[in-house]
Design an enzyme around this catalytic site. Sequence first.
Site, PDB file in Angstrom:
ATOM      1  N   HIS A 157       0.839  -1.207   0.000  1.00 42.73           N
ATOM      2  CA  HIS A 157       0.000   0.000   0.000  1.00 42.73           C
ATOM      3  C   HIS A 157       0.870   1.251   0.000  1.00 42.73           C
ATOM      4  O   HIS A 157       1.947   1.265   0.604  1.00 42.73           O
ATOM      5  CB  HIS A 157      -1.003   0.002   1.160  1.00 42.73           C
ATOM      6  CG  HIS A 157      -0.414   0.074   2.547  1.00 42.73           C
ATOM      7  ND1 HIS A 157      -0.163   1.258   3.202  1.00 42.73           N
ATOM      8  CD2 HIS A 157      -0.034  -0.901   3.411  1.00 42.73           C
ATOM      9  CE1 HIS A 157       0.323   1.014   4.409  1.00 42.73           C
ATOM     10  NE2 HIS A 157       0.420  -0.291   4.566  1.00 42.73           N
ATOM     11  N   ASP A 215      -0.227   4.424   0.976  1.00 42.93           N
ATOM     12  CA  ASP A 215      -0.580   5.484   1.928  1.00 42.93           C
ATOM     13  C   ASP A 215       0.149   5.316   3.252  1.00 42.93           C
ATOM     14  O   ASP A 215       0.626   4.232   3.584  1.00 42.93           O
ATOM     15  CB  ASP A 215      -2.094   5.522   2.172  1.00 42.93           C
ATOM     16  CG  ASP A 215      -2.627   4.243   2.820  1.00 42.93           C
ATOM     17  OD1 ASP A 215      -2.263   3.143   2.359  1.00 42.93           O
ATOM     18  OD2 ASP A 215      -3.384   4.356   3.804  1.00 42.93           O
ATOM     19  N   ASP A 272       6.196   1.869   6.341  1.00 42.95           N
ATOM     20  CA  ASP A 272       4.869   1.259   6.259  1.00 42.95           C
ATOM     21  C   ASP A 272       4.041   2.082   5.283  1.00 42.95           C
ATOM     22  O   ASP A 272       3.494   3.100   5.670  1.00 42.95           O
ATOM     23  CB  ASP A 272       4.255   1.240   7.656  1.00 42.95           C
ATOM     24  CG  ASP A 272       2.852   0.682   7.670  1.00 42.95           C
ATOM     25  OD1 ASP A 272       2.431   0.099   6.664  1.00 42.95           O
ATOM     26  OD2 ASP A 272       2.174   0.854   8.702  1.00 42.95           O
ATOM     27  N   GLU A 290      -4.974   1.816   2.857  1.00 44.01           N
ATOM     28  CA  GLU A 290      -4.896   0.686   3.783  1.00 44.01           C
ATOM     29  C   GLU A 290      -5.008   1.166   5.223  1.00 44.01           C
ATOM     30  O   GLU A 290      -5.645   0.532   6.064  1.00 44.01           O
ATOM     31  CB  GLU A 290      -3.575  -0.073   3.592  1.00 44.01           C
ATOM     32  CG  GLU A 290      -3.517  -1.419   4.291  1.00 44.01           C
ATOM     33  CD  GLU A 290      -2.914  -1.384   5.688  1.00 44.01           C
ATOM     34  OE1 GLU A 290      -2.927  -2.420   6.356  1.00 44.01           O
ATOM     35  OE2 GLU A 290      -2.439  -0.320   6.140  1.00 44.01           O
ATOM     36  N   GLU A 291      -4.379   2.296   5.513  1.00 42.05           N
ATOM     37  CA  GLU A 291      -4.293   2.774   6.907  1.00 42.05           C
ATOM     38  C   GLU A 291      -5.632   3.265   7.454  1.00 42.05           C
ATOM     39  O   GLU A 291      -5.775   3.461   8.647  1.00 42.05           O
ATOM     40  CB  GLU A 291      -3.251   3.896   7.025  1.00 42.05           C
ATOM     41  CG  GLU A 291      -1.836   3.481   6.644  1.00 42.05           C
ATOM     42  CD  GLU A 291      -1.209   2.477   7.610  1.00 42.05           C
ATOM     43  OE1 GLU A 291      -1.867   2.093   8.590  1.00 42.05           O
ATOM     44  OE2 GLU A 291      -0.063   2.085   7.364  1.00 42.05           O
ATOM     45  N   ASP A 318       4.180  -6.172   3.823  1.00 46.00           N
ATOM     46  CA  ASP A 318       3.749  -5.094   4.726  1.00 46.00           C
ATOM     47  C   ASP A 318       4.008  -5.473   6.186  1.00 46.00           C
ATOM     48  O   ASP A 318       3.336  -4.977   7.090  1.00 46.00           O
ATOM     49  CB  ASP A 318       2.237  -4.843   4.484  1.00 46.00           C
ATOM     50  CG  ASP A 318       1.730  -3.569   5.129  1.00 46.00           C
ATOM     51  OD1 ASP A 318       2.561  -2.695   5.457  1.00 46.00           O
ATOM     52  OD2 ASP A 318       0.511  -3.446   5.315  1.00 46.00           O
ATOM     53  N   HIS A 326       3.705   4.034  12.295  1.00 47.16           N
ATOM     54  CA  HIS A 326       2.762   5.081  12.727  1.00 47.16           C
ATOM     55  C   HIS A 326       3.368   5.963  13.818  1.00 47.16           C
ATOM     56  O   HIS A 326       2.641   6.473  14.666  1.00 47.16           O
ATOM     57  CB  HIS A 326       1.429   4.497  13.234  1.00 47.16           C
ATOM     58  CG  HIS A 326       0.788   3.543  12.271  1.00 47.16           C
ATOM     59  ND1 HIS A 326      -0.429   2.981  12.489  1.00 47.16           N
ATOM     60  CD2 HIS A 326       1.203   3.057  11.072  1.00 47.16           C
ATOM     61  CE1 HIS A 326      -0.741   2.178  11.470  1.00 47.16           C
ATOM     62  NE2 HIS A 326       0.250   2.213  10.600  1.00 47.16           N
TER      63      HIS A 326
HETATM   64 ZN    ZN Z   1       1.093  -1.193   6.381  1.00 49.58          ZN
END
Ligand code: ZN
Length: 420
Positions: free
Chosen positions: A86, A88, A149, A183-184, A206, A388
């Site tokens: 992903h 994003d 990520d 995805e997030e 991922d 994150h």
């Molecule tokens: Zn991820």
Amino acid sequence: MINQTVLDRFLRYVVIDTQSKEDSNTYPSTSKQFDLLNLLVKELKELGISNVQIDEHGYVMATLPSNLPASDKAYGRTPAVGFIAHVDTSPEVSGANVKPQVIRSYAGGDIQLPGDPSVVIRESENSALKLAKGKMIVTSDGTTLLGADDKAGCAIIMTALQHLVNNPSILHGDIKIGFTPDEEVGAGTKHFDIKKFGAQFAYTVDGDTPGELNKETFSANSCLITVHGRDIHPGSAKNIMVNSIRVVSDIIVRLPKHMAPETTEGYEPYIHPYVLEGGVGKSTVKILFRDFRTEGLDDLRTIVEKVVAEVQPMHPKAKIEVQIQESYRNMREGVERDPRVIDYLFEAARRSGLDPAWVPIRGGTDGSKLTAAGLPTPNIFTGGANYHSRTEWVSVWGMEKSVETVTNLVQVWVEKTRES
Ligand SMILES: [Zn+2]
């Protein structure tokens, strides 16, 4: 553009702001995700991959066709295998103006980040740093997340493709590529067309620690408790006002503290209140239910219902509503139905010189939803850590091992198909 290292690609992708957004009424949730999606389209074409497509939702799909000769025993029988990442980054931390810091040889110890000295990557909190001693790692400058990520996943897939294109002696079946937005914010597979993608098995790239593979995720429900009270001027409120803030507080304080994310690990379930909004007239609390056993989610529901049943008589005039919604399901059953998808991945990681291990993910992946929809999709490590957050970092060695695992994996599929 061809012949770039995984680090070259990674550094180019992380400076592109692709943060997704909760509660957006567009898809993808932010149009800036197209900046990277379109770049990946361009780079896939530069690699010589012909049928590259991007749809109105931002999904990039492409195929590297099988190069098996008709004389090969695996010709026409090797399943199409997909790789998905992903683009994003999490809405939790800014992904704008990312300034990646390359540490050529990590010497050990804590890492203080230059853009904000209060942000420190602590050796004691990062077991994966041990694997990275003497090796190259990348951090942010401490003012933003890094975006490993999942831009590490994007860079790994692109570099593996480049390796296969440059080495036609490596035989493989059809390889399907998918780059996805959102995805997030839990919508990464919302418009994912599995049929169009055309893979029989897939892998998300991922994960995190090198060597860690994932075939199990939580099963997840979300719970919303709404309390309706009655608002009135406090000066004349006696026996009339019903303060929903007090009601919701009585509920939250009774949720079991030994079943919280901060007090559990491994396979332990949790009940996690994570968003609280309140006023006298109305308050809501959003709660996550997580358990590796899908049936266990019913036990979590019962716990919350008992708490509500205990609190309701304390506030007879308040109205308490509990709504529960399915979020995603543990992928284990779906991937174990045809164990080749996990056995071959394990073998590929082993051939890359790693000591692979299956680790349960205390979260979900796009693979959870794809597996539930019929495309078995376990997850491969990227070498990243601390997602994150501003202390996010990635091991370049880990990314290289992931590239190696992907290129070994397509070969294992061919070899095992020949033997079968
Ligand atoms: Zn991820």
